[in-house]
Design a protein around this motif. Structure first.
Motif, PDB file in Angstrom:
ATOM      1  N   SER A   1      -7.756  12.908   4.996  1.00 21.83           N
ATOM      2  CA  SER A   1      -6.445  13.516   4.762  1.00 21.83           C
ATOM      3  C   SER A   1      -6.309  13.907   3.290  1.00 21.83           C
ATOM      4  N   PRO A   2      -6.951  15.005   2.885  1.00 22.54           N
ATOM      5  CA  PRO A   2      -6.865  15.441   1.483  1.00 22.54           C
ATOM      6  C   PRO A   2      -5.477  15.968   1.141  1.00 22.54           C
ATOM      7  N   ALA A   3      -5.143  15.951  -0.142  1.00 21.13           N
ATOM      8  CA  ALA A   3      -3.828  16.409  -0.594  1.00 21.13           C
ATOM      9  C   ALA A   3      -3.750  17.937  -0.554  1.00 21.13           C
ATOM     10  N   PRO A   4      -2.581  18.483  -0.204  1.00 23.24           N
ATOM     11  CA  PRO A   4      -2.417  19.941  -0.213  1.00 23.24           C
ATOM     12  C   PRO A   4      -2.291  20.485  -1.627  1.00 23.24           C
ATOM     13  N   LYS A   5      -2.964  21.597  -1.897  1.00 19.69           N
ATOM     14  CA  LYS A   5      -2.904  22.224  -3.217  1.00 19.69           C
ATOM     15  C   LYS A   5      -2.067  23.503  -3.231  1.00 19.69           C
ATOM     16  N   ARG A   6      -2.234  24.321  -2.177  1.00 17.31           N
ATOM     17  CA  ARG A   6      -1.573  25.620  -2.159  1.00 17.31           C
ATOM     18  C   ARG A   6      -1.336  26.055  -0.722  1.00 17.31           C
ATOM     19  N   ILE A   7      -0.163  26.644  -0.482  1.00 14.05           N
ATOM     20  CA  ILE A   7       0.171  27.194   0.831  1.00 14.05           C
ATOM     21  C   ILE A   7      -0.027  28.706   0.751  1.00 14.05           C
ATOM     22  N   PHE A   8      -1.007  29.216   1.463  1.00 15.64           N
ATOM     23  CA  PHE A   8      -1.359  30.623   1.311  1.00 15.64           C
ATOM     24  C   PHE A   8      -0.284  31.566   1.848  1.00 15.64           C
ATOM     25  N   GLU A   9       0.435  31.162   2.887  1.00 14.22           N
ATOM     26  CA  GLU A   9       1.427  32.057   3.504  1.00 14.22           C
ATOM     27  C   GLU A   9       2.831  31.906   2.919  1.00 14.22           C
ATOM     28  N   ILE A  10       2.967  31.345   1.720  1.00 19.85           N
ATOM     29  CA  ILE A  10       4.296  31.081   1.168  1.00 19.85           C
ATOM     30  C   ILE A  10       5.092  32.376   0.982  1.00 19.85           C
ATOM     31  N   ARG A  11       4.427  33.490   0.637  1.00 27.31           N
ATOM     32  CA  ARG A  11       5.164  34.753   0.435  1.00 27.31           C
ATOM     33  C   ARG A  11       5.763  35.299   1.734  1.00 27.31           C
ATOM     34  N   PRO A  12       4.986  35.401   2.827  1.00 22.78           N
ATOM     35  CA  PRO A  12       5.628  35.859   4.066  1.00 22.78           C
ATOM     36  C   PRO A  12       6.697  34.904   4.587  1.00 22.78           C
ATOM     37  N   ILE A  13       6.567  33.607   4.289  1.00 20.91           N
ATOM     38  CA  ILE A  13       7.625  32.672   4.688  1.00 20.91           C
ATOM     39  C   ILE A  13       8.916  33.025   3.952  1.00 20.91           C
ATOM     40  N   ARG A  14       8.812  33.310   2.653  1.00 21.48           N
ATOM     41  CA  ARG A  14       9.994  33.696   1.877  1.00 21.48           C
ATOM     42  C   ARG A  14      10.585  35.005   2.393  1.00 21.48           C
ATOM     43  N   TRP A  15       9.722  35.958   2.733  1.00 17.46           N
ATOM     44  CA  TRP A  15      10.215  37.242   3.242  1.00 17.46           C
ATOM     45  C   TRP A  15      11.013  37.036   4.525  1.00 17.46           C
ATOM     46  N   LEU A  16      10.511  36.199   5.418  1.00 21.04           N
ATOM     47  CA  LEU A  16      11.208  35.940   6.675  1.00 21.04           C
ATOM     48  C   LEU A  16      12.554  35.263   6.441  1.00 21.04           C
ATOM     49  N   LEU A  17      12.587  34.317   5.504  1.00 23.14           N
ATOM     50  CA  LEU A  17      13.853  33.643   5.197  1.00 23.14           C
ATOM     51  C   LEU A  17      14.877  34.624   4.629  1.00 23.14           C
ATOM     52  N   ASP A  18      14.402  35.583   3.840  1.00 20.72           N
ATOM     53  CA  ASP A  18      15.302  36.596   3.288  1.00 20.72           C
ATOM     54  C   ASP A  18      15.946  37.437   4.387  1.00 20.72           C
ATOM     55  N   HIS A  19      15.313  37.460   5.581  1.00 21.34           N
ATOM     56  CA  HIS A  19      15.845  38.222   6.709  1.00 21.34           C
ATOM     57  C   HIS A  19      16.435  37.289   7.778  1.00 21.34           C
ATOM     58  N   LYS A  20      16.919  36.123   7.324  1.00 21.05           N
ATOM     59  CA  LYS A  20      17.683  35.201   8.177  1.00 21.05           C
ATOM     60  C   LYS A  20      16.886  34.668   9.366  1.00 21.05           C
ATOM     61  N   THR A  21      15.580  34.539   9.199  1.00 16.40           N
ATOM     62  CA  THR A  21      14.717  34.060  10.275  1.00 16.40           C
ATOM     63  C   THR A  21      14.552  32.547  10.200  1.00 16.40           C
ATOM     64  N   ILE A  22      14.586  31.878  11.354  1.00  9.90           N
ATOM     65  CA  ILE A  22      14.216  30.461  11.416  1.00  9.90           C
ATOM     66  C   ILE A  22      12.693  30.413  11.486  1.00  9.90           C
ATOM     67  N   VAL A  23      12.080  29.805  10.475  1.00  8.34           N
ATOM     68  CA  VAL A  23      10.625  29.825  10.344  1.00  8.34           C
ATOM     69  C   VAL A  23      10.040  28.465  10.718  1.00  8.34           C
ATOM     70  N   ILE A  24       9.016  28.496  11.562  1.00  5.53           N
ATOM     71  CA  ILE A  24       8.258  27.297  11.931  1.00  5.53           C
ATOM     72  C   ILE A  24       6.872  27.474  11.312  1.00  5.53           C
ATOM     73  N   CYS A  25       6.507  26.593  10.401  1.00  6.15           N
ATOM     74  CA  CYS A  25       5.277  26.809   9.639  1.00  6.15           C
ATOM     75  C   CYS A  25       4.705  25.482   9.154  1.00  6.15           C
ATOM     76  N   ALA A  26       3.519  25.553   8.556  1.00 10.91           N
ATOM     77  CA  ALA A  26       2.850  24.371   7.990  1.00 10.91           C
ATOM     78  C   ALA A  26       2.725  23.249   9.007  1.00 10.91           C
ATOM     79  N   GLY A  27       2.573  23.598  10.279  1.00 12.54           N
ATOM     80  CA  GLY A  27       2.442  22.593  11.322  1.00 12.54           C
ATOM     81  C   GLY A  27       1.230  21.716  11.126  1.00 12.54           C
ATOM     82  N   GLY A  28       1.421  20.412  11.299  1.00  7.11           N
ATOM     83  CA  GLY A  28       0.319  19.478  11.132  1.00  7.11           C
ATOM     84  C   GLY A  28      -0.211  19.401   9.721  1.00  7.11           C
ATOM     85  N   GLY A  29       0.625  19.786   8.748  1.00  2.00           N
ATOM     86  CA  GLY A  29       0.164  19.819   7.358  1.00  2.00           C
ATOM     87  C   GLY A  29      -0.556  21.103   7.020  1.00  2.00           C
TER      88      GLY A  29
END
Length: 312
Positions: free
Chosen positions: A157-185
């Motif tokens: 169980s190594p530590a997380p360093k970077r989330i590659f999809e963080i930009r599209p997650i932000r874009w979706l939130l800007d458009h009022k979307t409920i986002v399900i992401c980073a499942g299982g770490g």
């Protein structure tokens, strides 16, 4: 308010329950009923555990020849789609039709030299009696550790360093979307040594709570909730002297020790979020999420608290 809710794998598939799609869907219905009122008032991002689910897929894969079995990163991606689909559907049955949802396969970078690869601690799959665990260990070479009165497989169980999809997650939130992401770490990946920016999958399972903490921090969340099968963080859990923590300063709760395979990472993640953001993190039961948001239930960790306050 922006709220990141991390659903525990054991909250979605409780210890000892049959690992069936029907059981998991029934538990996700409970999660949806708890989250829907929050999503009606706040911006919500949902992550989830996948320990029982990825362990089940690994067991199914054991029916194949060793060189045909799918690695843990691919199994992690499968669980993100499976669990995300059920969460979307059950929440969509409760919220207005026009509310948009998106489940994102989320790749997360880890360090190939992380000490977690030398000391597997992440529980995956079902629980076993000692004799069964010893037999499977001899057959498959898996590593097992005690989990309560039973035994479970553990993986790196190594530590997380970077989330590659963080930009599209932000874009979706800007458009009022409920986002399900980073499942299982997230899907564990790293850059191959000696190669020119070649990303590859890793045989590991990232801790969901630590990855969700990174997600919450990078999204500027106001509240980070870890929903589990316990109503709060307890001191002396399982003993007659057990006491449930209601509010805690991160420095005060860090003086106590908690199991490395269960509550320990949650408390660490909550303390890290509180210290680095100056905001609140919470740990509590799935069904109590609305009351946790109101600060009435669960364990709330925040730098503004002095010491520890107990539930009555």
């Amino acid at each position: 308010m922006r709220v990141v809710i991390a659903l525990g794998g054991n909250a979605l598939l409780k210890r000892g329950e049959p690992m069936t799609a029907e059981t998991q869907r029934n538990n996700i219905k409970v999660a949806a009923q708890a989250i829907a009122p929050i999503a009606s008032e706040h911006q919500v991002v949902i992550s989830h555990g996948n320990g029982p689910q990825v362990g089940l897929l690994a067991l199914q894969g054991a029916a194949y020849k060793p060189d045909e079995a799918y690695p843990l990163d691919v199994l992690g991606a499968e669980t993100e789609g499976m669990i995300g689909y059920m969460i979307e559907q059950e929440l969509g049955n409760l919220l207005p039709f026009e509310v948009p949802f998106a489940t994102l396969l989320t790749m997360v970078e880890v360090d190939g030299d992380d000490p977690g690869f030398k000391n597997p601690t992440k529980f995956v799959g079902p629980v076993y009696e000692k004799a069964d665990a010893d037999r499977i260990k001899a057959e498959k070479g898996w590593v097992f550790k005690q989990d309560g009165a039973k035994w479970r497989r553990v993986v790196a169980s190594p530590a997380p360093k970077r989330i590659f999809e963080i930009r599209p997650i932000r874009w979706l939130l800007d458009h009022k979307t409920i986002v399900i992401c980073a499942g299982g770490g997230g899907i564990p990946t790293m850059y191959e040594k000696g190669a020119d920016r070649k990303l590859v999958g890793v045989e590991a399972v990232i801790d969901k709570d630590l990855c969700s903490e990174l997600l919450a921090r990078e999204l500027g969340a106001d509240l980070y909730i870890m929903a589990t099968d316990a109503t709060a963080v307890f001191i002396g859990y399982g003993t007659p002297e057990a006491k449930a923590i209601h509010e805690a300063n991160p420095d005060a709760i860090s003086k106590h020790s908690f199991p490395a395979g269960s509550m320990g990472p949650k408390v660490d993640a909550a303390c890290q979020f509180a210290r680095k953001t100056g905001k609140s993190a919470a740990i509590g039961a799935l069904a109590d999420i609305p009351e946790i948001v109101r600060g009435k239930k669960g364990t709330i960790i925040d730098g503004k608290f002095a010491g520890i306050k107990w539930h009555s």
